[in-house]
Structure formats: structure tokens, C-alpha cells
Design a protein around this motif. Structure first.
Motif, PDB file in Angstrom:
ATOM      1  N   ASN A   8      -1.337  -5.261   7.005  1.00  0.00           N
ATOM      2  CA  ASN A   8      -1.066  -5.049   5.585  1.00  0.00           C
ATOM      3  C   ASN A   8      -0.070  -6.096   5.104  1.00  0.00           C
ATOM      4  O   ASN A   8       0.361  -6.967   5.881  1.00  0.00           O
ATOM      5  CB  ASN A   8      -0.563  -3.625   5.311  1.00  0.00           C
ATOM      6  CG  ASN A   8       0.795  -3.354   5.945  1.00  0.00           C
ATOM      7  OD1 ASN A   8       1.229  -4.089   6.828  1.00  0.00           O
ATOM      8  ND2 ASN A   8       1.453  -2.283   5.519  1.00  0.00           N
ATOM      9  N   ASP A  53       0.807  -1.221   0.000  1.00  0.00           N
ATOM     10  CA  ASP A  53       0.000   0.000   0.000  1.00  0.00           C
ATOM     11  C   ASP A  53       0.845   1.279   0.000  1.00  0.00           C
ATOM     12  O   ASP A  53       0.325   2.380   0.168  1.00  0.00           O
ATOM     13  CB  ASP A  53      -0.945   0.011   1.201  1.00  0.00           C
ATOM     14  CG  ASP A  53      -0.183  -0.006   2.534  1.00  0.00           C
ATOM     15  OD1 ASP A  53       1.060   0.036   2.515  1.00  0.00           O
ATOM     16  OD2 ASP A  53      -0.857  -0.059   3.581  1.00  0.00           O
ATOM     17  N   ASN A  54       2.188   1.128  -0.147  1.00  0.00           N
ATOM     18  CA  ASN A  54       3.100   2.274  -0.262  1.00  0.00           C
ATOM     19  C   ASN A  54       3.150   3.155   0.997  1.00  0.00           C
ATOM     20  O   ASN A  54       3.473   4.341   0.921  1.00  0.00           O
ATOM     21  CB  ASN A  54       2.743   3.149  -1.475  1.00  0.00           C
ATOM     22  CG  ASN A  54       2.946   2.413  -2.772  1.00  0.00           C
ATOM     23  OD1 ASN A  54       3.933   1.710  -2.938  1.00  0.00           O
ATOM     24  ND2 ASN A  54       2.008   2.560  -3.694  1.00  0.00           N
ATOM     25  N   ASN A  55       2.859   2.599   2.150  1.00  0.00           N
ATOM     26  CA  ASN A  55       3.029   3.315   3.413  1.00  0.00           C
ATOM     27  C   ASN A  55       4.513   3.324   3.770  1.00  0.00           C
ATOM     28  O   ASN A  55       5.077   2.296   4.148  1.00  0.00           O
ATOM     29  CB  ASN A  55       2.204   2.649   4.520  1.00  0.00           C
ATOM     30  CG  ASN A  55       2.265   3.425   5.830  1.00  0.00           C
ATOM     31  OD1 ASN A  55       3.121   4.289   6.017  1.00  0.00           O
ATOM     32  ND2 ASN A  55       1.353   3.110   6.736  1.00  0.00           N
TER      33      ASN A  55
END
Length: 238
Positions: A219, A51-53
Motif C-alpha cells: 500500500n 487506505d486508512n488502515n
């Protein structure tokens, strides 16, 4: 799942080729088995959130790495060999760092990878006893990361983060080159270098917030294995 089935079918095909060729050439003494141990150097690996966190992006250093493998093969002629190999790579996670925190320092988490590989090798005899060889193969790997749990101090509460692999498989390939020396009879001493790499695979990541009331989020991270191996072993020709 389709990728795993395709890889399994390909490996099964390689195995059938080896088995068929072996049966046809068994009387010519073309079969061999190999046992090998190796020291390994896994490149610094990253764990990237799907999720590109950016706060869930990690990097890892490994230590105490070794590998063992066994193989059965057949020689098509003086220059070409087909081989099926089963291997096991073991290492320890020394450090796990994130973009925002140092999570572990000398953590000692165990990480292992089993793999099955079908390969083609090309031999170049230098004299009656010594030959050099090179080749490569493709197959499937099953990585396994022990459940890693760390506590992160923060404000206004602390966090407990865990990472572990589930039942995952990955495509893998290996390139190798080395030398073989015939010591006695049909026994060869071999020494070689190999490069092993897998495709990306998933790692489950859960963050638990020790707040009131406690909450949690989940995630998925992605990583791969990229390893250099220097090994020695024995090969016996039937």
C-alpha cells in the motif's frame, strides 16, 4: 506530473527574472553569492496510509540533522533582493513507531531532502555594516528515504515491513529571517532562522507475511517534511 511541471515552470520564471535583472545591473555590483550551513530540527512526522488502515500508520523521530545550501541572487535596490537557492537537508530516523508495534528504536535510517527555491528578501539597514532581513520563497523538493526494513513478531507468524520513497517530488516553501554583518569589503557574515515545509508525498510500504506459503501486501503511505533550521554563513557581494 502537472504539479511538478507547474512548479518547474514557476522556478524557471523566477530564474529568468533573476538572470535578466542581474544582466541589467551587473555593472552596479548588485550580484551576490551565499554559502550556508545549518542545524535542523524536523518536527515529529507521521506516515499515514492512503487506505486508512490504522495498523499501517507510523510516526517518526529524527536525529543528527543538518543542512547546507548555496544561493545566487541580485539586489533590485537597497531594500529588495531576489535569490535562487539550492539546498540539502540530511537527518537520521531515530524511532519508527506504529499504532500496534514499536518497529525500530534507534534504527539509524537515513532520510535526505534536496530542494530548489526561488525567494524574495527584504532588507532593513540598521547602520553601514549591520542589516536585518526577512523573506520567503517557493520551490520543489525531492525527498529520499533509504529502504527501511524491520521485523515484527506476531502470531501465528512474523512480518517483515519495508518503507522507501520512489522517484517523488513535492511542492515546498520556506520562510526566513536573520541578520547580516559586513566584516571586510563585500563579505558579510549572516545568521538566520528558516522554516521549511513540503507538501505531502508518497512512501511505498510493503508487508511480507512469513507464513506458509509466504504472502505480501502493498500500500502507499503519505508524509511531509516540516523543519526548523538555524544557520550561519557568508555572503559575498560582487
Amino acid at each position: 506530473m502537472k504539479q511538478v511541471l507547474s512548479i518547474s515552470t514557476l522556478i524557471a520564471g523566477v530564474g529568468l527574472i533573476i538572470a535578466g535583472t542581474s544582466a541589467a545591473q551587473a555593472q552596479d555590483g548588485s550580484m551576490y553569492i551565499t554559502l550556508k550551513g545549518a542545524t535542523a530540527l524536523t518536527m515529529r512526522s507521521s506516515y499515514d496510509p492512503v487506505d486508512n488502515n490504522s495498523l499501517d500508520k507510523y510516526s517518526t523521530d529524527f536525529s543528527d540533522e543538518w543542512a547546507v545550501s548555496g544561493a545566487v541572487g541580485t539586489r533590485l535596490n537597497d531594500f529588495i533582493r531576489l535569490e535562487a537557492e539550492l539546498g540539502y537537508l540530511k537527518n537520521t530516523t531515530e524511532d519508527i513507531d506504529s499504532n500496534a508495534f514499536i518497529l525500530t528504536r534507534g534504527g539509524g535510517t537515513s532520510f535526505s531532502t534536496s530542494y530548489l527555491m526561488g525567494s524574495v528578501f527584504f532588507d532593513l539597514p540598521l547602520n553601514d555594516q549591520l542589516a536585518v532581513y526577512a523573506g520567503g520563497g517557493i520551490g520543489v523538493a525531492k525527498p529520499n528515504m533509504q529502504k527501511t526494513e524491520v521485523n515484527v513478531s506476531g502470531s501465528p507468524y512474523t512480518e517483515t515491513r519495508t518503507m522507501e520513497t520512489e522517484d517523488v517530488y513535492a511542492f515546498a516553501f520556506k520562510l526566513s529571517g536573520g541578520v547580516a554583518y559586513e566584516m571586510i569589503g563585500n563579505v558579510h557574515l549572516i545568521a538566520d532562522y528558516s522554516y521549511l515545509r513540503t507538501s505531502d508525498f508518497d512512501v511505498k510500504h510493503i508487508t511480507r507475511y512469513n507464513s506458509t506459503p509466504p504472502t505480501a501486501s502493498k500500500n502507499t503511505l503519505q508524509t511531509n517534511i516540516e523543519t526548523h533550521m538555524i544557520g550561519v554563513g557568508l555572503r559575498y557581494d560582487f
